[in-house]
Design a protein around this motif. Structure first.
Motif, short mmCIF file in Angstrom:
data_model
loop_
_atom_site.label_atom_id
_atom_site.label_comp_id
_atom_site.label_asym_id
_atom_site.label_seq_id
_atom_site.Cartn_x
_atom_site.Cartn_y
_atom_site.Cartn_z
N HIS A 105 -11.49 8.93 -30.86
CA HIS A 105 -10.76 9.80 -30.09
C HIS A 105 -10.87 11.18 -30.47
O HIS A 105 -10.83 11.65 -31.86
CB HIS A 105 -9.45 9.35 -30.25
N ASN A 135 -1.82 11.70 -26.97
CA ASN A 135 -1.74 10.29 -26.65
C ASN A 135 -2.41 9.87 -25.26
O ASN A 135 -1.95 9.16 -24.46
CB ASN A 135 -0.20 10.36 -26.23
N ASP A 136 -3.58 10.42 -25.21
CA ASP A 136 -4.35 10.18 -23.78
C ASP A 136 -5.22 9.06 -24.18
O ASP A 136 -6.06 9.06 -25.08
CB ASP A 136 -5.36 11.44 -23.65
N TYR A 137 -4.62 8.18 -23.70
CA TYR A 137 -5.34 6.42 -23.87
C TYR A 137 -6.58 6.25 -23.05
O TYR A 137 -7.17 5.11 -23.14
CB TYR A 137 -4.31 5.49 -23.65
N ASP A 138 -6.89 7.22 -22.26
CA ASP A 138 -8.10 7.11 -21.24
C ASP A 138 -9.22 7.67 -21.94
O ASP A 138 -10.39 7.23 -21.39
CB ASP A 138 -7.69 7.65 -20.04
N LEU A 139 -8.96 8.45 -22.93
CA LEU A 139 -10.31 9.02 -23.81
C LEU A 139 -10.80 7.94 -24.58
O LEU A 139 -9.94 7.00 -25.04
CB LEU A 139 -9.68 10.17 -24.58
N PRO A 140 -12.14 8.03 -24.87
CA PRO A 140 -12.56 6.86 -25.95
C PRO A 140 -12.13 7.07 -27.37
O PRO A 140 -11.82 8.13 -27.73
CB PRO A 140 -14.18 7.15 -25.82
#
Length: 141
Positions: A105, A135-140
């Motif tokens: 991340h 807290n961006d859970y869409d990033l790898p």
């Protein structure tokens, strides 16, 4: 609302080995108090603000619980740290097992370690002050 975890309370087979793990991870953790309760040893280890309560087990663990195996129980406890690379070096030097799975991340670095009893611990260092990025859970990763 302000929220923080003041302490966690764990029953362990070997208190001294648990103390060794926690002090390798957190060199500023000190034993705050210890004693006996019904013939079992207990202690609190931590800082003035947070601590772990450790209690000596009365009997062996029932079976070999493995974190993430689908059975009830704690999979890991997670701590935010300032320098995850230094923490990783301390725990590896102390002989603890690195259980980190690949993660990349861009706004946080995470490592995982098993203590001597097989409990999994997560340590995360945030690389951004922007909560949305951290807290961006869409990033790898």
């Amino acid at each position: 609302m302000t929220l923080r975890l003041e302490h966690a309370n764990l029953t362990v087979q070997d208190i001294d080995e648990s103390v060794r793990f926690l002090q390798a991870a957190f060199p500023d953790f000190e034993i705050r108090r210890e004693g006996l309760n019904d013939g079992r040893r207990w202690l609190h280890i931590g800082t003035d603000d947070t601590y772990m309560a450790l209690n000596e087990a009365r009997r062996p663990a029932a079976g070999d619980r493995v974190p993430y195996d689908g059975r009830p129980g704690i999979n890991h406890l997670g701590y935010e740290v300032d320098d995850v690379d230094a923490l990783r070096a301390r725990l590896a030097a102390a002989g603890f097992t690195d259980s980190t799975y690949p993660n990349s991340h861009p706004h946080r670095k995470r490592v995982y370690f098993n203590d001597a009893e097989g409990n999994d611990w997560e340590f995360v260092e945030y690389l951004s002050d922007d909560v949305a990025l951290r807290n961006d859970y869409d990033l790898p990763g």
